[in-house]
Design an enzyme around this catalytic site. Structure first.
Site: not given
Ligand code: HSE
Length: 404
Positions: A11-12, A100, A131, A182, A185, A196, A200
């Site tokens: 994707t990225v 990350k 961002i 989508g 996950e 996650d 960050k």
């Molecule tokens: N799973 C992450 C989110 C993707 O929902 O923000 C971006 O790091």
């Protein structure tokens, strides 16, 4: 002409290819020279996709090609990204990444390696997707002492909480919908358990305070315990529930946590809804700054990586200093950090008020029409440790949520 290799055509990665090729005219002007994608590395084939002309399956081709000055990685995970990052920098190539896990785990080391080699390790897309937050912290806010960073750093959980708030739906119902769309996950644990967001905030805290913060040391609570009933109280109080990653310095102590928080309408992050991310930074001179945008998604994330590629081309032989030493930052005991707490209690306020005040001292109380067999209270500001002790004295406690 600067030659670039992209690692990963998911994707990225495919987004980076898209941004660098479709915006090539303006990128040429801003980078000071044309930027060409010479290779894309992926194990798969992509029949019919023009990427086929530059697709390779062996990283060594990229590593051994002296023409490649910048490597842009969007594979995610530590293996093989860590060895690719090290090898690229060792070979005198600049490395840009959206990964990350890699940045949180090995950022300080790779920053030091880039410095030693006179190259750059850039990771704007690793926090907050599209961002710009890393570069402002490294370049625009260098005159300030950062005192706090608070972020809605995960789009999936923000989407879920926003829907629960607006439509009164249950967590499981919205999670399923987010998966069908989508956004979430199939295995949503990293998002909904807060890991996650934790990675960050660990990266942001490392940059804010200049030392390495391990995400394992950050108190982390996800959103799986948040219910539609919690939102009935939140709505009554004119508040919402958001998953915050927070790092702050208070009288020389540095605290960090990830947890759902009750946020009132005056809070700058209250209005950050849906899949968007928002990051509130406070400096001792600049005061409050707010960054808002798409924290995930193909093109927003790719835009940030491609901007790093442009930066790497502009400064291909000049290391841009990054304030992130390998020395570990000792976080203060989370138990000593203070907050107000919202607590739901089974029973009636009339019969349990005295017990609650004996435990917490004076509180504010909330009742919601239709919820006859429970009530809620909001404590004064107390420490986590004191709260935990006091909560043991409250018979019938259902749940607690911290107030931002
Ligand atoms: N799973 C992450 C989110 C993707 O929902 O923000 C971006 O790091």
């Amino acid at each position: 002409m600067a030659k670039v290799a992209i690692l990963g055509y998911g994707t990225v990665g495919s987004g980076i290819y898209d941004v660098l090729t479709t915006n090539s005219d303006t990128i040429t002007v801003k980078a000071g020279e044309p930027v060409e994608v010479k290779y894309v590395l992926d194990l798969r084939e992509f029949p019919g996709d023009p990427v086929g002309e530059v697709l390779v399956h062996d990283f060594q081709i990229i590593l051994n090609d002296p023409e490649v000055e910048v490597v842009a990685e969007a594979m995610g995970g530590l293996k093989p990204a860590y060895s690719f990052a090290k090898a690229s920098l060792e070979a005198g190539k600049n490395y840009c990444t959206s990964n990350k896990e890699l940045v949180e785990k090995h950022g300080a080391e790779l920053v030091a390696l880039a410095k030693e080699k006179g190259k750059n390790f850039l990771f704007e897309a690793s926090v907050g997707g599209g961002i710009p937050i890393i570069r402002p912290m490294l370049q625009s806010l260098t005159a300030d002492r950062i005192t706090s960073i608070t972020g809605i750093l995960n789009g999936t959980t923000n989407y879920i909480l926003s829907k629960m708030s607006r439509q009164g739906l249950a967590f499981d119902t919205v999670l399923k919908e987010a998966q069908d769309l989508g956004y979430a996950e199939r295995n949503p644990a990293a998002d909904v358990e807060g890991f996650d967001a934790c990675r960050k905030i660990a990266i942001l805290a490392s940059l804010a305070f200049g030392k390495d913060v391990d995400y394992e040391n950050i108190y982390t609570e996800g959103i799986t315990q948040i219910t539609d009933t919690d939102f009935k109280y939140a709505n009554k109080m004119g508040m919402s529930v958001k998953l915050f990653g927070d790092a702050r310095e208070e009288r020389g102590d540095v605290y960090a946590c990830v947890a759902p928080m009750l946020v009132d309408m005056e809070h700058p992050l209250y209005a950050v809804n849906g899949v968007y991310n928002g990051i509130l930074v406070e400096g001792n001179k600049v005061e409050k700054l707010m960054f808002f945008g798409s924290g995930a998604g193909k093109l927003p994330t790719a835009s940030a990586v491609a901007a790093d590629v442009v930066e790497a081309v502009k400064f291909k032989n000049t290391n841009l200093p990054i304030y992130w030493s390998a020395e570990k930052l000792e976080l203060s005991d989370f138990g000593t950090s203070t907050k107000r707490f919202f607590v739901r209690v089974a029973g009636t306020l009339a019969e349990k008020k005295a017990m609650c005040e004996a435990a917490f001292g004076p509180c504010e109380y909330v009742t919601v029409d239709g919820l006859e067999d429970e009530f809620a209270l909001v404590t004064q500001t107390i420490s986590e440790n004191k709260f935990a002790q006091a909560a043991k004295k409250v018979e019938g406690m259902i749940t607690k949520i911290r107030l931002a």
